[in-house]
Scaffold this motif. Structure first.
Motif, PDB file in Angstrom:
ATOM      1  N   GLN A 129       0.838  -1.209   0.000  1.00  0.00           N
ATOM      2  CA  GLN A 129       0.000   0.000   0.000  1.00  0.00           C
ATOM      3  C   GLN A 129       0.870   1.256   0.000  1.00  0.00           C
ATOM      4  O   GLN A 129       0.595   2.213  -0.728  1.00  0.00           O
ATOM      5  N   CYS A 163      -0.612  -2.159 -12.620  1.00  0.00           N
ATOM      6  CA  CYS A 163       0.605  -2.679 -11.970  1.00  0.00           C
ATOM      7  C   CYS A 163       1.460  -3.431 -12.981  1.00  0.00           C
ATOM      8  O   CYS A 163       0.941  -4.023 -13.928  1.00  0.00           O
ATOM      9  N   LEU A 198       6.384  -0.885  -8.146  1.00  0.00           N
ATOM     10  CA  LEU A 198       5.851  -2.120  -7.594  1.00  0.00           C
ATOM     11  C   LEU A 198       5.716  -3.127  -8.732  1.00  0.00           C
ATOM     12  O   LEU A 198       5.069  -2.834  -9.752  1.00  0.00           O
ATOM     13  N   ARG A 249       2.444   1.789  -3.437  1.00  0.00           N
ATOM     14  CA  ARG A 249       1.495   2.320  -4.426  1.00  0.00           C
ATOM     15  C   ARG A 249       1.365   3.839  -4.341  1.00  0.00           C
ATOM     16  O   ARG A 249       1.072   4.488  -5.341  1.00  0.00           O
ATOM     17  N   PRO A 304      -2.793  -7.198  -7.018  1.00  0.00           N
ATOM     18  CA  PRO A 304      -2.354  -6.118  -7.903  1.00  0.00           C
ATOM     19  C   PRO A 304      -3.552  -5.301  -8.363  1.00  0.00           C
ATOM     20  O   PRO A 304      -4.659  -5.825  -8.498  1.00  0.00           O
TER      21      PRO A 304
END
Length: 183
Positions: A39, A88, A49, A42, A84
């Motif tokens: 998290q 991503c 990521l 992101r 995901p």
């Protein structure tokens, strides 16, 4: 392109395999710190990521098929917190190392991170071999012991020690892995 690349390795798992009963409890122990790290990653522009997951020999599988199978597996509670999101970066692999027969090295050469954070499963297999392949490619590696899961506790500990001692991997808690890279 970020300074840090976080690899989430083999976390999209059906838990319908040999060793699943041994592995799942240890994944349960790491899921909260790993989900928090994902998290946090992101929300950072300086962090890339990347999900890398085994295709389990199904060369027709799209990444969405792997996600669906994991969500339909025995332990969706270990998958849902780290799913995901759209957009991503996702790669499939065929063996232990996230580098073996994948485009990971090419992707990392394009992104140019100064540090790789290796998370996921299995510490004494896929994490260890990915760390070795990263090391021989001159990537700086960080492994958060609280965000990697093992099958065998003694082998997991030995793998962490090997990564630290033989591959110069930094062992740091997940909460500290995204600290800014300093020159």
């Amino acid at each position: 392109m970020g300074d840090i690349a976080v690899l989430v390795i083999d976390m999209l798992n059906t838990y319908r395999h040999e060793d699943a009963e041994l592995l799942a409890p240890h994944v349960g122990e790491i899921i909260d710190p790993l989900a928090a790290l994902v998290q946090q990653a992101r929300g950072r522009e300086d962090v890339d990521l990347i999900y890398v997951n085994d295709n389990h020999g199904d060369f027709t599988a799209q990444f969405s098929d792997i996600v669906a199978a994991a969500l339909g597996g025995k332990r969706p509670d270990l998958v849902e917190p780290i799913l995901p999101v759209t957009g991503c970066r996702m790669l499939t692999k065929v063996r232990h190392s996230a580098f073996y027969a994948t485009s990971l090295e090419y992707l990392l050469n394009q992104l140019r991170p100064t540090r790789l954070v290796l998370t996921g499963q299995v510490t004494e297999q896929c994490i260890l071999y990915t760390a070795l392949d990263a090391y021989v490619r001159h990537f700086s590696v960080v492994v958060p012991p609280d965000a990697v899961a093992h099958i065998d506790p003694a082998l997991g500990d030995a793998a962490l020690a090997m990564m630290h001692r033989n591959m110069s991997a930094e062992l740091a808690p997940a909460a500290e892995c995204l600290r800014p890279v300093t020159s």
